[in-house]
Design a protein around this motif. Structure first.
Motif, short mmCIF file in Angstrom:
data_model
loop_
_atom_site.label_atom_id
_atom_site.label_comp_id
_atom_site.label_asym_id
_atom_site.label_seq_id
_atom_site.Cartn_x
_atom_site.Cartn_y
_atom_site.Cartn_z
N GLY A 265 9.13 18.36 51.03
CA GLY A 265 9.15 17.87 52.41
C GLY A 265 9.46 19.10 52.84
N GLU B 219 2.29 18.31 56.46
CA GLU B 219 3.53 17.46 57.16
C GLU B 219 4.52 18.92 57.84
OE1 GLU B 219 5.69 15.98 53.44
OE2 GLU B 219 4.54 16.71 52.29
N SER C 198 1.37 17.32 62.50
CA SER C 198 -0.10 17.40 61.00
C SER C 198 -0.72 17.08 61.46
CB SER C 198 0.54 16.29 60.06
OG SER C 198 1.93 15.97 59.54
#
Length: 333
Positions: free
Chosen positions: A22, A68, A77
């Motif tokens: 991420g 993300e 997002s």
């Protein structure tokens, strides 16, 4: 996750890679929609750029959606964005003068750092820009390459009283023809390839197309060199009227520089590299949002990324306009 990867010149593969972590800080993870193939990608593929580093993931004309966002990201997002693929530090002498396009610490995606020809990739949100909802994906993917032309033509004044010669009718040349014509100039498009001239002639009304020998002895107020060859640059200098200007977009290693001709005719030469972000991107978006600016013919085809070999073969042929890879959906072979 599928990605294109160039292990060495001429050694490209579509491979499965591990899922990305991420994003953190100001980073965003982008799910790619389209990736445009550029002449720079072709040069990297064949080992023609001396500062390219291998292995490398190619791709710098990139349109996607943020899936993300890091805690300090500039956009959330769900935002559709275009990527500015030439990073700048913001700290060096050039950046502090606003010349981010010649940053002393610049990195170029797909050349000396991994690019974006991947289903997903992570990048600092400093280098992305939201795309307006009224701009289609097919037009939005042209923001980055068109910004090169917008930046270049800011250096000269183009209006209905100006004669403009565009030397080289590749994708950047086509975009320069479209923009100069849109601004009202009397445009002559020049190329050695009759097929390119035929296509350019169909794109825009009221422009002239010519082979190089057909304009011998003529001069123009502004010459835009977009071919990047020694012959085109040397001819371009001879095509500039006394007191006129030449804007050089194309890149070649060297060319004969006629100093006496340039000085005695008071010719102004402009070198132009990429763009300044976000100003040139924002101006480009405004052009593309205008339905009267007909840019759609620049795109020749959109192929799934699984057809990358055909896409690159077509791009190398020089017989097509912009070729776009579609990264959406299941492209496994």
């Amino acid at each position: 996750m599928l990605e294109l990867y160039l292990n060495n010149p001429f050694e490209m593969e579509l491979r499965e890679s591990e899922a990305l972590p991420g994003p953190t800080g100001d980073e965003v993870k982008i799910k790619l929609i389209y990736g445009g193939i550029c002449g720079t990608d072709l040069n990297v593929f064949k080992g023609g750029i001396n500062y390219a580093k291998y292995p490398v993931r190619p791709g710098h004309e990139l349109l996607g959606t943020i899936v993300e966002a890091g805690e300090d990201a500039l956009y959330p997002s769900g935002t559709r964005v275009v990527v500015q693929p030439n990073t700048f530090c913001g700290r060096c002498v050039k950046c502090k003068k606003g010349l981010t396009n010649v940053c002393q610490n610049k990195k170029s995606l797909g050349i000396n750092t991994d690019g974006g020809f991947s289903e997903e990739f992570v990048i600092s949100s400093r280098f992305v820009l939201p795309v307006p909802d009224d701009l289609t994906d097919e037009r939005a993917i042209l923001i980055e390459p068109f910004a090169v032309v917008v930046h270049a033509l800011r250096k000269v004044k183009i209006d209905k009283d100006v004669s403009v010669a565009i030397v080289g009718c590749g994708n950047e040349g086509k975009l320069a023809v479209l923009m100069a014509s849109y601004l009202g100039a009397k445009v002559t498009a020049i190329d050695i390839n009759p097929l390119k001239l035929e296509k350019v002639g169909r794109m825009v009304e009221n422009i002239r197309t010519a082979l190089p020998d057909e304009v011998a002895g003529e001069t123009f107020d502004i010459v835009v060199e977009a071919a990047g060859t020694r012959a085109s640059i040397e001819q371009g200098m001879q095509l500039v009227t006394p007191g006129g200007s030449m804007v050089m977009i194309g890149i070649t290693s060297e060319a004969h520089f006629p100093v006496a001709h340039v000085v005695r005719n008071e010719i102004t030469l402009y070198g132009s590299i990429i763009y300044n972000f976000p100003d040139d991107f924002l101006q480009t978006i405004e052009y593309l949002r205008n339905d009267n600016f007909q840019v759609d013919p620049v795109v020749s085809m959109i192929l799934p990324v699984s057809d990358y070999e055909q896409a690159f073969e077509n791009a190398f042929s020089g017989d097509y306009g912009k070729i776009i890879l579609d990264f959406r959906g299941d492209h496994s072979e």
